[in-house]
Design a protein around this motif. Structure first.
Motif, PDB file in Angstrom:
ATOM      1  N   PHE A  17      19.979  30.579  47.489  1.00  0.00           N
ATOM      2  CA  PHE A  17      19.175  31.187  48.136  1.00  0.00           C
ATOM      3  C   PHE A  17      17.912  30.235  48.391  1.00  0.00           C
ATOM      4  O   PHE A  17      17.254  31.054  49.924  1.00  0.00           O
ATOM      5  CB  PHE A  17      18.849  32.460  47.145  1.00  0.00           C
ATOM      6  CG  PHE A  17      19.952  33.279  46.862  1.00  0.00           C
ATOM      7  CD1 PHE A  17      20.416  33.540  48.305  1.00  0.00           C
ATOM      8  CD2 PHE A  17      20.430  33.105  45.956  1.00  0.00           C
ATOM      9  CE1 PHE A  17      21.743  34.759  47.734  1.00  0.00           C
ATOM     10  CE2 PHE A  17      21.053  34.091  45.270  1.00  0.00           C
ATOM     11  CZ  PHE A  17      22.243  34.766  46.349  1.00  0.00           C
ATOM     12  N   LYS A 106      18.432  36.657  33.724  1.00  0.00           N
ATOM     13  CA  LYS A 106      18.102  35.377  34.406  1.00  0.00           C
ATOM     14  C   LYS A 106      17.346  34.763  33.360  1.00  0.00           C
ATOM     15  O   LYS A 106      17.905  33.595  33.003  1.00  0.00           O
ATOM     16  CB  LYS A 106      17.896  34.720  35.694  1.00  0.00           C
ATOM     17  CG  LYS A 106      17.953  34.119  37.055  1.00  0.00           C
ATOM     18  CD  LYS A 106      16.864  33.844  38.107  1.00  0.00           C
ATOM     19  CE  LYS A 106      17.256  32.577  39.165  1.00  0.00           C
ATOM     20  NZ  LYS A 106      17.141  33.043  40.086  1.00  0.00           N
ATOM     21  N   TYR A 323      28.354  44.544  45.804  1.00  0.00           N
ATOM     22  CA  TYR A 323      28.508  43.103  47.182  1.00  0.00           C
ATOM     23  C   TYR A 323      29.839  43.570  47.079  1.00  0.00           C
ATOM     24  O   TYR A 323      31.192  43.967  46.766  1.00  0.00           O
ATOM     25  CB  TYR A 323      29.051  42.391  46.450  1.00  0.00           C
ATOM     26  CG  TYR A 323      27.528  41.548  45.678  1.00  0.00           C
ATOM     27  CD1 TYR A 323      26.241  41.581  46.020  1.00  0.00           C
ATOM     28  CD2 TYR A 323      27.389  40.998  44.016  1.00  0.00           C
ATOM     29  CE1 TYR A 323      25.392  41.651  45.729  1.00  0.00           C
ATOM     30  CE2 TYR A 323      25.910  41.438  43.674  1.00  0.00           C
ATOM     31  CZ  TYR A 323      25.032  41.188  44.358  1.00  0.00           C
ATOM     32  OH  TYR A 323      23.557  41.081  43.937  1.00  0.00           O
ATOM     33  N   ARG A 363      29.344  36.379  50.821  1.00  0.00           N
ATOM     34  CA  ARG A 363      29.868  37.931  50.323  1.00  0.00           C
ATOM     35  C   ARG A 363      28.662  38.938  50.988  1.00  0.00           C
ATOM     36  O   ARG A 363      27.639  38.279  51.399  1.00  0.00           O
ATOM     37  CB  ARG A 363      28.715  37.844  48.853  1.00  0.00           C
ATOM     38  CG  ARG A 363      28.342  38.677  48.066  1.00  0.00           C
ATOM     39  CD  ARG A 363      27.649  38.063  46.995  1.00  0.00           C
ATOM     40  NE  ARG A 363      26.440  38.040  47.555  1.00  0.00           N
ATOM     41  CZ  ARG A 363      25.197  37.890  46.826  1.00  0.00           C
ATOM     42  NH1 ARG A 363      25.000  37.822  45.358  1.00  0.00           N
ATOM     43  NH2 ARG A 363      23.939  38.082  46.775  1.00  0.00           N
TER      44      ARG A 363
HETATM   45  C1  MLT Z   1      22.505  37.317  43.973  1.00  0.00           C
HETATM   46  O1  MLT Z   1      21.580  37.808  45.387  1.00  0.00           O
HETATM   47  O2  MLT Z   1      23.215  37.004  43.382  1.00  0.00           O
HETATM   48  C2  MLT Z   1      21.508  38.008  42.843  1.00  0.00           C
HETATM   49  O3  MLT Z   1      19.985  38.309  43.688  1.00  0.00           O
HETATM   50  C3  MLT Z   1      20.347  36.854  42.206  1.00  0.00           C
HETATM   51  C4  MLT Z   1      19.564  37.013  41.578  1.00  0.00           C
HETATM   52  O4  MLT Z   1      19.949  37.965  40.480  1.00  0.00           O
HETATM   53  O5  MLT Z   1      19.095  36.424  41.079  1.00  0.00           O
END
Ligand code: MLT
Length: 391
Positions: A17, A106, A323, A363
């Motif tokens: 990210f 996490k 997603y 995604r």
């Molecule tokens: C993601 O977009 O995969 C999540 O927001 C990342 C996360 O939850 O740490």
């Protein structure tokens, strides 16, 4: 010069990210007038329900009083919160002393990886949420099995290679697919027969609709002997900034339960009491309001999915998860990322950032603010769209 940990060299140059954010920044510098919508990182956008913030303000003020002041608390989390977690999500299966409240799923995964660095090989679904893979590479020298999950195998991993530790995420990040009872039963049976442990990430369970899919691994008989479940307030209560989560470590895991309790209290001083207070209210008076936000994200995701399907895209996921996972049809994932950015001014996540198995996909996240839904749909559904319309 101080030596680097050689394990760090096994990681890609930057966290996925971060790389997406850098590319977006570079695009913005060149196109300062562009209006971008973010379908990239799964970050929540709907404000917290007032019932949650109002209760917090009274509690916060009480910390300035002699009677109300609180210092260190039980590292495992306050009892009312742990009881509320059980009542909401695990009635009759788990007890409050099997709940470890934390600053998020996490971080829990990171702590578990310290404890489990002796279990090898490790099965990682490919594509995967990067933390399972990167945290494993950093914390131990285990061998990794990348189990490709794609439309050909119904996004279900093959267990060849006899993994001793399996990371399973359902509803899945990033593919947005969800396991059936039969699939999860199959996983639990494998782990029981082979003395393996499953780390089950259920952070997206609130997006499951109907009764056809398990919301927790403990719905499967025998799972308490082989599974740890991690979960989070981030996605259903909008706590991505506040930070609160929990892990379930069943006592039936015998030695592991004691070891995790020891580790958790040694390297963690407990989640912030402010976050825990918010969590308590979320699970009581605030629950319906939080579920209303989940409904909005669900409507976003459904609308995106429908728009993409009507454009002839090949789309997976998105029915029980926030997603959707789209085939990029001949483009690489990063090429498709650039296409969405430059031609539609939408930020998406390249599937290859989640592992080799994600190459050829992108995604899209349904966590955008509902007020931007129609503008986003317009960009997604319009094949003749050109960026000049919006710049
Ligand atoms: C993601 O977009 O995969 C999540 O927001 C990342 C996360 O939850 O740490």
């Amino acid at each position: 010069m101080v030596e680097r940990n050689p394990r760090s060299t096994k990681l890609s140059k930057s966290y996925l990210f971060r790389e997406v954010a850098d590319r977006v920044q570079s695009y913005k510098r060149k196109n300062p007038g562009a209006v971008l919508y973010n379908l990239g990182i799964g970050d929540t956008t709907i404000p917290l329900p007032q019932v949650v913030t109002q209760s917090l303000s009274g509690f916060f003020e009480s910390l300035s009083t002699e009677e109300g002041y609180l210092g260190y608390q039980n590292e495992q989390g306050n009892e009312l919160l742990r009881k509320s977690i059980i009542e909401r999500f695990y009635p009759d299966t788990i007890t409050p002393d099997e709940v470890f409240v934390s600053d998020g799923a996490k971080c829990d995964i990171g702590r578990l990886q310290i404890l489990l660095s002796h279990l090898s090989p490790v099965l990682i679904q490919d594509p995967t949420y990067p933390v399972y893979r990167d945290g494993t590479l950093l914390s131990g020298d285990q061998s990794l099995i990348y189990a490709v999950c794609n439309p050909e195998n119904d996004f279900f991993p093959n267990f060849s290679g006899s993994p001793k530790l399996l990371y399973i995420c359902s509803p899945n990040n990033p593919t947005g697919t969800v396991l059936t009872y039969t699939q999860l039963t199959h996983l639990v049976s494998y782990a029981k027969e082979h003395g393996a442990l499953i780390i089950f990430d259920a952070a997206y369970r609130y997006f499951i609709q109907g009764e056809q899919h398990p919301r927790t691994i403990y719905e499967i008989p025998g799972a308490k002997e082989i599974a740890i479940e991690v979960n989070s307030f981030s996605k259903f209560a909008g706590f991505t900034g506040i930070r609160l989560g929990w892990s379930i470590v069943p006592k039936t895991l015998k030695g592991l339960y004691d070891d995790y309790a020891r580790l958790h209290s040694t390297i963690f001083n407990g989640a912030s009491i402010l976050a825990q207070k918010c969590g308590e209210v979320v699970l009581q008076e605030g629950f319906e309001a939080c579920m209303a936000s989940v409904e909005e994200y669900r409507a976003n995701t459904k609308a995106m999915r429908d728009a993409l399907l009507s454009e002839g895209e090949t789309v997976y996921g998105g029915e029980h998860a926030p997603y959707v996972w789209i085939e990029t049809k001949g483009k690489s994932s990063w090429e498709a990322f650039q296409y969405y950015l430059e031609e539609k001014q939408l930020i998406v996540t390249p599937g290859s950032g989640f592992g080799k198995g994600g190459e050829g996909f992108v995604r899209l996240s349904g966590f955008f603010h509902p007020s931007t839904r129609s503008a986003i749909l317009d960009r997604l559904a319009c094949s003749s769209y050109t960026s000049t319309l919006y710049s």
